[in-house]
Design a protein around this motif. Structure first.
Motif, short mmCIF file in Angstrom:
data_model
loop_
_atom_site.label_atom_id
_atom_site.label_comp_id
_atom_site.label_asym_id
_atom_site.label_seq_id
_atom_site.Cartn_x
_atom_site.Cartn_y
_atom_site.Cartn_z
N UNK A 44 -16.29 -3.78 33.78
CA UNK A 44 -17.37 -3.97 34.76
C UNK A 44 -18.70 -3.79 34.03
N UNK A 45 -19.54 -4.84 34.06
CA UNK A 45 -20.86 -4.74 33.46
C UNK A 45 -21.79 -4.10 34.49
N UNK A 46 -22.28 -2.90 34.17
CA UNK A 46 -23.10 -2.17 35.13
C UNK A 46 -24.49 -2.81 35.25
N UNK A 47 -25.09 -3.14 34.11
CA UNK A 47 -26.42 -3.78 34.11
C UNK A 47 -26.67 -4.32 32.71
N UNK A 48 -27.66 -5.22 32.60
CA UNK A 48 -27.93 -5.83 31.30
C UNK A 48 -29.43 -5.81 30.99
N UNK A 49 -29.75 -6.12 29.72
CA UNK A 49 -31.13 -6.23 29.25
C UNK A 49 -31.95 -4.99 29.58
N UNK A 50 -31.42 -3.83 29.16
CA UNK A 50 -32.01 -2.53 29.48
C UNK A 50 -32.83 -2.03 28.29
N UNK A 62 -28.51 -15.47 27.15
CA UNK A 62 -27.88 -14.48 26.29
C UNK A 62 -28.49 -13.10 26.54
N UNK A 63 -27.63 -12.10 26.65
CA UNK A 63 -28.09 -10.73 26.92
C UNK A 63 -28.44 -10.03 25.61
N UNK A 64 -29.53 -9.26 25.62
CA UNK A 64 -29.86 -8.48 24.42
C UNK A 64 -28.98 -7.23 24.34
N UNK A 65 -28.52 -6.76 25.49
CA UNK A 65 -27.58 -5.64 25.55
C UNK A 65 -27.03 -5.53 26.96
N UNK A 66 -26.09 -4.62 27.14
CA UNK A 66 -25.59 -4.32 28.49
C UNK A 66 -24.82 -3.01 28.43
N UNK A 67 -24.65 -2.42 29.58
CA UNK A 67 -23.82 -1.22 29.70
C UNK A 67 -22.55 -1.63 30.42
#
Length: 322
Positions: free
Chosen positions: A85-91, A68-73
């Motif tokens: 399009x998910x650029x990146x996650x867990x930032x 599970x991701x804590x967040x994503x862009x």
């Protein structure tokens, strides 16, 4: 085995374990069937479980689970309007590189990015890059923008990658965090990463004089470990930024200066448009809120995605679309 996704090329993913072992991995087909309307089911920054496939000549892996991701862009996919399009996650921290010219970054683009960061709970910091190239007019413009966003509460840094100005402050913000650099093509993301860690030697290109836009040098997102204890996700340049999955009545909540006044509006469901006794519009008339921010808000509210690159630095009230 469990690891962190460092690189995504669309079909293969580079995964690094806590022990520092690196494997090229594929995904099982079922990930594409779970109703994820994303062009990339696995994103850089994802924590994944994978199994080794030792049948082939080279040892590769098959990703079996995404934690599970804590967040994503996220942004709208360029060619597939119904997909994202998910650029990146867990930032931990998002650094948006802003240039005044060569190429220009509009307030519309900045605000869309900040709204998305607010919506997904990611701290955003504005990095005004290429300050060594400023003439007096560009300096005034940059300081005006910094005033707008500093007043709202966003951290602003002034950087020159080539002259190494402001780099120490940037490093202090990055230490111990998973960070992401983003912005238009040509704003100097790869050059800045090289300034932070010269031995990475990322490719850079000159700005196209004809179009005043950068040429794409990063074609996919990739994460790098930096010597001072940070991770950086370098991302492809973004020309437009479509806000997704946002209801009209929540857009204002992601503008901190609007949200702070929300309880002073006469109506609980005020959209800050035609409603009477609106605290946001009163603050706007008193120059307590920037007109460029209000324009960006209206554009997002009305879904005017085609106006990403409209230059709205100025605060001329004559063109305001109220």
């Amino acid at each position: 085995m469990t690891g962190l996704v460092y690189k995504s090329t669309g079909s293969w993913y580079t995964v690094k374990t806590e022990e520092g072992e690196v494997y090229d991995c594929r995904i099982k087909g079922k990930f594409r069937m779970k109703g994820i309307k994303s062009t990339n089911p696995v994103a850089v920054g994802d924590i994944v479980d994978f199994e080794l496939d030792e049948k082939s000549d080279a040892i590769t892996g098959v990703i079996t689970k995404i934690h599970e991701r804590k967040n994503y862009i996220i942004r709208k996919s360029v060619n597939l309007s119904k997909q994202v399009h998910i650029i990146a996650s867990n930032i931990d921290k998002l650094f948006l590189l802003v240039t005044i010219n060569n190429p220009p970054t509009t307030t519309s683009f900045i605000d869309r990015f900040l709204v998305t960061a607010e919506a997904y709970g990611i701290e955003a910091i504005l990095v005004f890059n290429k300050i060594d190239t400023f003439d007096d007019t560009m300096l005034d413009e940059q300081l005006y923008l910094q005033f707008i966003y500093d007043r709202i509460g966003y951290k602003c840094l002034r950087i020159s990658s080539t002259e190494h100005k402001g780099i120490d402050k940037l490093i202090e913000e990055m230490k111990g965090n998973v960070c992401m650099f983003s912005g238009h093509s040509g704003v100097g993301k790869s050059t800045l990463v090289n300034a932070l860690q010269p031995d990475l030697n990322l490719k850079t290109k000159e700005i196209s004089e004809q179009h005043s836009q950068g040429q794409h040098t990063t074609t996919f997102a990739e994460m790098f470990d930096l010597d001072f204890g940070a991770k950086i996700i370098d991302t492809p340049g973004i020309r437009g930024f479509g806000v997704v999955d946002m209801e009209k009545d929540e857009v204002g909540d992601y503008f901190p200066e609007f949200f702070a006044l929300k309880d002073q509006c006469k109506f609980n469901n005020c959209l800050h448009k035609e409603e009477p006794h609106c605290a946001v519009k009163e603050a706007l008339e008193n120059d307590e809120i920037a007109w460029s921010r209000y324009r960006s808000y209206l554009q997002i509210l009305e879904g005017e995605d085609e106006h990403y690159r409209t230059d709205i630095y100025g605060d001329e009230k004559t063109n305001d679309p109220i």
